[in-house]
Design a protein around this motif. Structure first.
Motif, PDB file in Angstrom:
ATOM      1  N   VAL A  71      23.451 -38.775  19.050  1.00 58.52           N
ATOM      2  CA  VAL A  71      22.155 -38.244  19.484  1.00 58.52           C
ATOM      3  C   VAL A  71      21.604 -37.264  18.448  1.00 58.52           C
ATOM      4  O   VAL A  71      20.407 -37.264  18.159  1.00 58.52           O
ATOM      5  CB  VAL A  71      22.272 -37.587  20.880  1.00 58.52           C
ATOM      6  CG1 VAL A  71      21.025 -36.801  21.227  1.00 58.52           C
ATOM      7  CG2 VAL A  71      22.540 -38.647  21.942  1.00 58.52           C
ATOM      8  N   THR A  72      22.477 -36.444  17.877  1.00 55.45           N
ATOM      9  CA  THR A  72      22.032 -35.518  16.830  1.00 55.45           C
ATOM     10  C   THR A  72      21.462 -36.302  15.648  1.00 55.45           C
ATOM     11  O   THR A  72      20.404 -35.947  15.111  1.00 55.45           O
ATOM     12  CB  THR A  72      23.202 -34.619  16.368  1.00 55.45           C
ATOM     13  OG1 THR A  72      23.635 -33.833  17.477  1.00 55.45           O
ATOM     14  CG2 THR A  72      22.781 -33.713  15.225  1.00 55.45           C
ATOM     15  N   TYR A  73      22.137 -37.372  15.245  1.00 55.78           N
ATOM     16  CA  TYR A  73      21.632 -38.188  14.144  1.00 55.78           C
ATOM     17  C   TYR A  73      20.309 -38.853  14.523  1.00 55.78           C
ATOM     18  O   TYR A  73      19.401 -38.959  13.691  1.00 55.78           O
ATOM     19  CB  TYR A  73      22.666 -39.225  13.709  1.00 55.78           C
ATOM     20  CG  TYR A  73      23.881 -38.608  13.058  1.00 55.78           C
ATOM     21  CD1 TYR A  73      23.756 -37.554  12.155  1.00 55.78           C
ATOM     22  CD2 TYR A  73      25.157 -39.054  13.351  1.00 55.78           C
ATOM     23  CE1 TYR A  73      24.874 -36.983  11.558  1.00 55.78           C
ATOM     24  CE2 TYR A  73      26.264 -38.492  12.758  1.00 55.78           C
ATOM     25  CZ  TYR A  73      26.123 -37.454  11.863  1.00 55.78           C
ATOM     26  OH  TYR A  73      27.222 -36.895  11.269  1.00 55.78           O
ATOM     27  N   ASP A  74      20.171 -39.296  15.755  1.00 52.50           N
ATOM     28  CA  ASP A  74      18.883 -39.846  16.208  1.00 52.50           C
ATOM     29  C   ASP A  74      17.779 -38.807  16.066  1.00 52.50           C
ATOM     30  O   ASP A  74      16.675 -39.118  15.606  1.00 52.50           O
ATOM     31  CB  ASP A  74      18.968 -40.291  17.672  1.00 52.50           C
ATOM     32  CG  ASP A  74      19.778 -41.556  17.882  1.00 52.50           C
ATOM     33  OD1 ASP A  74      20.009 -42.304  16.907  1.00 52.50           O
ATOM     34  OD2 ASP A  74      20.187 -41.795  19.040  1.00 52.50           O
ATOM     35  N   ASN A  75      18.073 -37.570  16.453  1.00 55.60           N
ATOM     36  CA  ASN A  75      17.081 -36.500  16.350  1.00 55.60           C
ATOM     37  C   ASN A  75      16.710 -36.220  14.894  1.00 55.60           C
ATOM     38  O   ASN A  75      15.541 -36.009  14.577  1.00 55.60           O
ATOM     39  CB  ASN A  75      17.599 -35.219  17.014  1.00 55.60           C
ATOM     40  CG  ASN A  75      17.736 -35.374  18.515  1.00 55.60           C
ATOM     41  OD1 ASN A  75      17.129 -36.241  19.124  1.00 55.60           O
ATOM     42  ND2 ASN A  75      18.558 -34.524  19.110  1.00 55.60           N
ATOM     43  N   ARG A  78      14.371 -38.905  13.578  1.00 53.29           N
ATOM     44  CA  ARG A  78      12.986 -38.745  14.029  1.00 53.29           C
ATOM     45  C   ARG A  78      12.232 -37.712  13.195  1.00 53.29           C
ATOM     46  O   ARG A  78      11.015 -37.757  13.104  1.00 53.29           O
ATOM     47  CB  ARG A  78      12.950 -38.366  15.507  1.00 53.29           C
ATOM     48  CG  ARG A  78      13.144 -39.561  16.431  1.00 53.29           C
ATOM     49  CD  ARG A  78      12.762 -39.241  17.871  1.00 53.29           C
ATOM     50  NE  ARG A  78      13.683 -38.321  18.510  1.00 53.29           N
ATOM     51  CZ  ARG A  78      14.865 -38.674  19.009  1.00 53.29           C
ATOM     52  NH1 ARG A  78      15.272 -39.920  18.936  1.00 53.29           N
ATOM     53  NH2 ARG A  78      15.650 -37.779  19.586  1.00 53.29           N
ATOM     54  N   GLN A  79      12.953 -36.781  12.595  1.00 53.42           N
ATOM     55  CA  GLN A  79      12.317 -35.724  11.824  1.00 53.42           C
ATOM     56  C   GLN A  79      12.272 -36.005  10.328  1.00 53.42           C
ATOM     57  O   GLN A  79      11.510 -35.363   9.606  1.00 53.42           O
ATOM     58  CB  GLN A  79      13.062 -34.405  12.049  1.00 53.42           C
ATOM     59  CG  GLN A  79      13.026 -33.928  13.475  1.00 53.42           C
ATOM     60  CD  GLN A  79      13.853 -32.667  13.648  1.00 53.42           C
ATOM     61  OE1 GLN A  79      13.707 -31.717  12.901  1.00 53.42           O
ATOM     62  NE2 GLN A  79      14.728 -32.679  14.637  1.00 53.42           N
ATOM     63  N   ARG A  93      25.377 -42.356  11.574  1.00 49.32           N
ATOM     64  CA  ARG A  93      25.135 -42.738  12.973  1.00 49.32           C
ATOM     65  C   ARG A  93      25.944 -43.980  13.325  1.00 49.32           C
ATOM     66  O   ARG A  93      26.563 -44.064  14.390  1.00 49.32           O
ATOM     67  CB  ARG A  93      23.644 -42.982  13.187  1.00 49.32           C
ATOM     68  CG  ARG A  93      23.293 -43.325  14.619  1.00 49.32           C
ATOM     69  CD  ARG A  93      21.805 -43.674  14.728  1.00 49.32           C
ATOM     70  NE  ARG A  93      21.447 -43.999  16.082  1.00 49.32           N
ATOM     71  CZ  ARG A  93      21.673 -45.170  16.663  1.00 49.32           C
ATOM     72  NH1 ARG A  93      22.288 -46.148  16.006  1.00 49.32           N
ATOM     73  NH2 ARG A  93      21.317 -45.379  17.912  1.00 49.32           N
TER      74      ARG A  93
END
Length: 115
Positions: A71-75, A78-79, A93
């Protein structure tokens, strides 16, 4: 790896660089050195590792940790607008997904899986 990416992206920043933004407090404490902290500013600590000595309990904790990392890598993805950074984050990820799968296999076999 993430710390090294941050270092590479920020090693040439100066205190007057407009890109400094919210990085200023970190820069004040650590310069452009790699210092493992969460986005909240909390330094990494082994206290976050939940080991009980029970294989099912520990594997469940491992599964949760892998999902949190994913989830941290997904976030981050996105940035990120840097393709080189995004490629590395996608690679990391994917590793979390594989780790999650292997821990799940081990848990399904009560820790007897030879993964």
């Amino acid at each position: 790896m993430i710390g090294t990416i941050v270092y590479q992206l920020t090693r040439n920043l100066s205190e007057t660089d407009p890109r400094m933004g919210n990085f200023a407090p970190y820069f004040t404490d650590h310069g452009s050195g790699v210092y493992p902290v969460a986005a909240s500013g909390s330094p990494w600590s082994a206290a976050t590792i939940g080991v009980k000595g029970d294989i099912i309990c520990d594997l469940t904790e491992d599964l949760a940790a892998e999902q949190k990392a994913r989830v941290t890598y997904d976030n981050i993805l996105r940035q990120s607008d840097d393709p080189d950074v995004s490629d590395v984050i996608r690679f990391l990820r994917e590793r979390e997904i594989v780790h999650f799968q292997r821990f799940g296999e081990a848990k399904r076999t009560n820790g007897t899986c030879r993964c």
